[in-house]
Design a protein around this motif. Structure first.
Motif, mmCIF file in Angstrom:
data_model
loop_
_atom_site.group_PDB
_atom_site.id
_atom_site.type_symbol
_atom_site.label_atom_id
_atom_site.label_comp_id
_atom_site.label_asym_id
_atom_site.label_seq_id
_atom_site.Cartn_x
_atom_site.Cartn_y
_atom_site.Cartn_z
ATOM 1 N N UNK A 185 0.828 -1.209 0.000
ATOM 2 C CA UNK A 185 0.000 0.000 0.000
ATOM 3 C C UNK A 185 0.862 1.260 0.000
ATOM 4 N N UNK A 186 1.945 1.209 0.713
ATOM 5 C CA UNK A 186 2.849 2.373 0.745
ATOM 6 C C UNK A 186 3.465 2.593 -0.630
ATOM 7 N N UNK A 187 3.916 1.505 -1.260
ATOM 8 C CA UNK A 187 4.478 1.630 -2.606
ATOM 9 C C UNK A 187 3.427 2.106 -3.610
ATOM 10 N N UNK A 188 2.226 1.601 -3.489
ATOM 11 C CA UNK A 188 1.142 2.011 -4.381
ATOM 12 C C UNK A 188 0.810 3.486 -4.192
ATOM 13 N N UNK A 189 0.769 3.935 -2.954
ATOM 14 C CA UNK A 189 0.501 5.346 -2.662
ATOM 15 C C UNK A 189 1.621 6.235 -3.209
ATOM 16 N N UNK A 190 2.867 5.816 -3.046
ATOM 17 C CA UNK A 190 4.007 6.580 -3.563
ATOM 18 C C UNK A 190 3.952 6.642 -5.079
ATOM 19 N N UNK A 191 3.574 5.537 -5.718
ATOM 20 C CA UNK A 191 3.463 5.508 -7.168
ATOM 21 C C UNK A 191 2.369 6.457 -7.659
ATOM 22 N N UNK A 192 1.233 6.461 -6.975
ATOM 23 C CA UNK A 192 0.145 7.371 -7.343
ATOM 24 C C UNK A 192 0.545 8.835 -7.162
ATOM 25 N N UNK A 193 1.262 9.125 -6.094
ATOM 26 C CA UNK A 193 1.732 10.502 -5.875
ATOM 27 C C UNK A 193 2.697 10.931 -6.965
ATOM 28 N N UNK A 194 3.627 10.059 -7.330
ATOM 29 C CA UNK A 194 4.593 10.369 -8.380
ATOM 30 C C UNK A 194 3.888 10.561 -9.720
ATOM 31 N N UNK A 195 2.913 9.710 -10.001
ATOM 32 C CA UNK A 195 2.155 9.831 -11.241
ATOM 33 C C UNK A 195 1.369 11.144 -11.280
ATOM 34 N N UNK A 196 0.742 11.511 -10.173
ATOM 35 C CA UNK A 196 0.009 12.778 -10.091
ATOM 36 C C UNK A 196 0.922 13.974 -10.280
ATOM 37 N N UNK A 197 2.100 13.905 -9.688
ATOM 38 C CA UNK A 197 3.066 14.987 -9.839
ATOM 39 C C UNK A 197 3.542 15.096 -11.286
ATOM 40 N N UNK A 198 3.807 13.976 -11.922
ATOM 41 C CA UNK A 198 4.264 13.984 -13.313
ATOM 42 C C UNK A 198 3.193 14.557 -14.242
ATOM 43 N N UNK A 199 1.940 14.194 -14.029
ATOM 44 C CA UNK A 199 0.849 14.707 -14.848
ATOM 45 C C UNK A 199 0.700 16.210 -14.637
ATOM 46 N N UNK A 200 0.796 16.671 -13.401
ATOM 47 C CA UNK A 200 0.674 18.103 -13.113
ATOM 48 C C UNK A 200 1.774 18.908 -13.795
ATOM 49 N N UNK A 201 2.991 18.416 -13.702
ATOM 50 C CA UNK A 201 4.119 19.111 -14.332
ATOM 51 C C UNK A 201 3.934 19.140 -15.849
ATOM 52 N N UNK A 202 3.485 18.029 -16.426
ATOM 53 C CA UNK A 202 3.287 17.972 -17.873
ATOM 54 C C UNK A 202 2.202 18.948 -18.321
ATOM 55 N N UNK A 203 1.129 19.046 -17.558
ATOM 56 C CA UNK A 203 0.037 19.955 -17.925
ATOM 57 C C UNK A 203 0.516 21.401 -17.899
ATOM 58 N N UNK A 204 1.245 21.782 -16.859
ATOM 59 C CA UNK A 204 1.712 23.162 -16.769
ATOM 60 C C UNK A 204 2.818 23.462 -17.771
ATOM 61 N N UNK A 205 3.660 22.478 -18.076
ATOM 62 C CA UNK A 205 4.766 22.705 -19.010
ATOM 63 C C UNK A 205 4.269 22.782 -20.447
ATOM 64 N N UNK A 206 3.280 22.001 -20.784
ATOM 65 C CA UNK A 206 2.806 21.956 -22.168
ATOM 66 C C UNK A 206 1.719 22.966 -22.476
ATOM 67 N N UNK A 207 1.120 23.545 -21.438
ATOM 68 C CA UNK A 207 0.060 24.523 -21.661
ATOM 69 C C UNK A 207 0.667 25.799 -22.239
ATOM 70 N N UNK A 208 0.152 26.279 -23.349
ATOM 71 C CA UNK A 208 0.715 27.510 -23.934
ATOM 72 C C UNK A 208 0.430 28.699 -23.020
ATOM 73 N N UNK A 209 1.405 29.579 -22.972
ATOM 74 C CA UNK A 209 1.223 30.781 -22.176
ATOM 75 C C UNK A 209 0.227 31.690 -22.865
ATOM 76 N N UNK A 210 -0.673 32.236 -22.088
ATOM 77 C CA UNK A 210 -1.663 33.155 -22.623
ATOM 78 C C UNK A 210 -1.061 34.546 -22.627
ATOM 79 N N UNK A 211 -0.875 35.074 -23.804
ATOM 80 C CA UNK A 211 -0.293 36.412 -23.899
ATOM 81 C C UNK A 211 -1.369 37.365 -24.383
ATOM 82 N N UNK A 212 -1.863 38.145 -23.449
ATOM 83 C CA UNK A 212 -2.863 39.144 -23.785
ATOM 84 C C UNK A 212 -2.155 40.437 -24.148
ATOM 85 N N UNK A 213 -2.639 41.121 -25.141
ATOM 86 C CA UNK A 213 -2.025 42.410 -25.444
ATOM 87 C C UNK A 213 -2.219 43.368 -24.277
#
Length: 101
Positions: free
Chosen positions: A5-33
């Protein structure tokens, strides 16, 4: 069994962190004039606030402050002659305080 359970929880946390980083890194910056709502300028030797679109020599300011621009440093006078675009009310207040009002 508890280690699994500890390993599974650590794996889920790592996966959540990786997805979050990918979403923020790949999201285009909104440049408003950058559109300023008001402009701070010199008007007949005094500091004045102009409404949007008021850039001509015959335009009337929204407000005139009792700050004589000839008493300000030369760099400030040159900036005011060109016009200082304002993005927010806080920026206006900060500039007025800097100019001695």
């Amino acid at each position: 069994m508890p280690k699994v359970w500890i390993y599974l929880l650590a794996l889920l946390c790592a996966l959540g962190l990786a997805v979050s980083v990918a979403v923020f890194a790949l999201r285009p910056f909104e440049s408003e004039p950058s559109t300023s709502s008001y402009t701070l300028r010199d008007w007949h030797g005094k500091l004045a606030l102009f409404a949007p679109g008021e850039t001509g020599a015959g335009d009337q300011p929204v407000e005139v402050y009792e700050v004589y621009t000839h008493l300000l440093p030369e760099s400030d006078v040159l900036s005011l002659q060109a016009g200082i675009p304002l993005e927010s009310q806080e920026q206006l207040q900060r500039l007025l305080e800097d100019f001695g009002l």
